[in-house]
Design a protein around this motif. Structure first.
Motif, short mmCIF file in Angstrom:
data_model
loop_
_atom_site.label_atom_id
_atom_site.label_comp_id
_atom_site.label_asym_id
_atom_site.label_seq_id
_atom_site.Cartn_x
_atom_site.Cartn_y
_atom_site.Cartn_z
N ASN A 198 0.83 -1.21 0.00
CA ASN A 198 0.00 0.00 0.00
C ASN A 198 0.87 1.26 0.00
O ASN A 198 0.59 2.24 0.69
N GLY A 199 1.96 1.20 -0.78
CA GLY A 199 2.84 2.36 -0.92
C GLY A 199 3.92 2.47 0.11
O GLY A 199 4.82 3.31 -0.01
N GLU A 200 3.89 1.64 1.16
CA GLU A 200 4.90 1.70 2.22
C GLU A 200 5.93 0.59 2.02
O GLU A 200 5.57 -0.58 1.82
N GLU A 201 7.21 0.96 2.09
CA GLU A 201 8.27 0.00 1.79
C GLU A 201 8.46 -1.01 2.92
O GLU A 201 8.46 -0.68 4.10
N ILE A 202 8.65 -2.28 2.52
CA ILE A 202 9.06 -3.35 3.44
C ILE A 202 10.50 -3.68 3.08
O ILE A 202 10.79 -4.08 1.95
N LEU A 203 11.40 -3.46 4.01
CA LEU A 203 12.82 -3.59 3.72
C LEU A 203 13.20 -5.06 3.50
O LEU A 203 12.91 -5.93 4.33
N LEU A 204 13.85 -5.32 2.38
CA LEU A 204 14.36 -6.65 2.05
C LEU A 204 15.84 -6.56 1.76
O LEU A 204 16.32 -5.57 1.20
N SER A 205 16.56 -7.62 2.10
CA SER A 205 17.96 -7.70 1.67
C SER A 205 17.96 -8.01 0.17
O SER A 205 16.94 -8.37 -0.41
N GLN A 206 19.12 -7.87 -0.46
CA GLN A 206 19.21 -8.14 -1.89
C GLN A 206 18.83 -9.59 -2.20
O GLN A 206 18.11 -9.85 -3.17
N ARG A 207 19.28 -10.54 -1.38
CA ARG A 207 18.95 -11.96 -1.60
C ARG A 207 17.45 -12.19 -1.41
O ARG A 207 16.84 -12.95 -2.17
N GLU A 208 16.87 -11.55 -0.42
CA GLU A 208 15.43 -11.72 -0.19
C GLU A 208 14.64 -11.16 -1.37
O GLU A 208 13.65 -11.77 -1.81
N TYR A 209 15.08 -10.02 -1.90
CA TYR A 209 14.42 -9.44 -3.07
C TYR A 209 14.52 -10.39 -4.26
O TYR A 209 13.52 -10.65 -4.96
N GLN A 210 15.72 -10.90 -4.53
CA GLN A 210 15.92 -11.82 -5.67
C GLN A 210 15.08 -13.08 -5.50
O GLN A 210 14.51 -13.59 -6.47
N LEU A 211 15.01 -13.57 -4.28
CA LEU A 211 14.22 -14.78 -4.01
C LEU A 211 12.74 -14.52 -4.25
O LEU A 211 12.06 -15.33 -4.90
N LEU A 212 12.24 -13.41 -3.76
CA LEU A 212 10.83 -13.09 -3.95
C LEU A 212 10.52 -12.90 -5.44
O LEU A 212 9.48 -13.37 -5.93
N ASP A 213 11.39 -12.24 -6.16
CA ASP A 213 11.19 -12.05 -7.60
C ASP A 213 11.14 -13.40 -8.31
O ASP A 213 10.30 -13.62 -9.20
N LEU A 214 12.02 -14.31 -7.92
CA LEU A 214 12.02 -15.65 -8.51
C LEU A 214 10.71 -16.37 -8.21
O LEU A 214 10.12 -17.01 -9.10
N PHE A 215 10.24 -16.27 -6.98
CA PHE A 215 8.96 -16.90 -6.62
C PHE A 215 7.81 -16.33 -7.46
O PHE A 215 6.94 -17.07 -7.93
N LEU A 216 7.82 -15.02 -7.65
CA LEU A 216 6.73 -14.37 -8.39
C LEU A 216 6.74 -14.74 -9.87
O LEU A 216 5.71 -14.67 -10.54
N GLN A 217 7.90 -15.12 -10.39
CA GLN A 217 7.98 -15.59 -11.77
C GLN A 217 7.50 -17.03 -11.90
O GLN A 217 7.29 -17.53 -13.02
N ASN A 218 7.35 -17.72 -10.76
CA ASN A 218 7.02 -19.14 -10.77
C ASN A 218 5.91 -19.47 -9.77
O ASN A 218 5.98 -20.48 -9.06
N ILE A 219 4.88 -18.63 -9.72
CA ILE A 219 3.80 -18.83 -8.75
C ILE A 219 3.13 -20.19 -8.98
O ILE A 219 2.76 -20.52 -10.10
#
Length: 224
Positions: A146-167
């Protein structure tokens, strides 16, 4: 584009991966037997597959047949020393889109991949992907709720992006390790598990429920 290279000849595999990444500007995951190729192809999103015919455990023809029988639609290029007409027909009938005989020039391999890429064009990923009340911004590498940032490490960001490409798909620890840390990395499956736990805790800690599901003995699946 993302390419899966399956080649058991270590010298050739290393060379092809280097050329494709440096001259072709591709991202390349490299495996060395057919069974691994099948797991990677089914567990992640690739634009093109480059498969050697003669591989241990499962050969390239078996991999092609298995993928096509499960309605796999991405382009497949078969590499082989077999150059008889009947062998080429056999490879194409198994589901390969193109066929390149060894030895080959790297420029020809690059040209064939460019041709297959045009034929099998995948849209460029959106700069942002929305799931529920979240937005993952691929330009700023931010996760917003909702517009507010949730802080992620670089690895956490990459992992989440990978998950979202493979839901909905199960990602093995090996696939996660190679796509997030890079093939040849000296980190272990424990690093994967720890990073998954940290990402899961951050998501569940803000009350969104369980999105990352463990698949015992295999890896993880993301459901939004």
């Amino acid at each position: 584009m993302n390419i899966l290279l399956a080649e058991d000849d270590k010298k050739l595999g290393k060379l092809v991966k280097y050329v494709l990444e440096k001259k072709g500007n591709y991202h390349v995951d490299w495996v060395q037997n057919g069974e691994e190729a099948l797991v990677y192809a089914k567990g992640s999103s690739y634009d093109l597959l480059v498969l050697d015919w003669m591989m241990p455990v499962m050969d390239g023809i078996e991999v092609c047949k298995s993928l096509r029988s499960s309605n796999y639609t991405q382009a497949i290029l078969l590499l082989t020393a077999k150059d008889a007409l009947q062998d080429k027909i056999h490879g194409l009938d198994a589901g390969a889109d193109d066929y390149l005989t060894k030895p080959f020039e790297m420029e020809e391999l690059l040209a064939r991949l460019r041709s297959l890429g045009r034929r099998n064009f995948a849209p460029i990923q959106a700069d942002a992907v929305t799931f529920g009340e979240f937005t993952l911004n691929r330009t700023s590498h931010q996760l917003l709720r909702n517009g507010e940032e949730i802080l992620l490490s670089q690895r956490e960001y990459q992992l989440l992006d990978l998950f979202l490409q493979n839901i909905g798909n199960v990602l093995t620890r090996e696939v996660i390790l190679d796509r997030v840390w890079g093939i040849g990395s000296d980190v272990s499956h424990k690093n994967v598990d720890v990073t998954v736990k940290m990402l899961r805790d951050k998501l569940e800690g803000i009350g969104v429920g369980q999105m990352i599901h463990s698949v015992r003995g295999v890896g993880y699946r993301f459901e939004r």
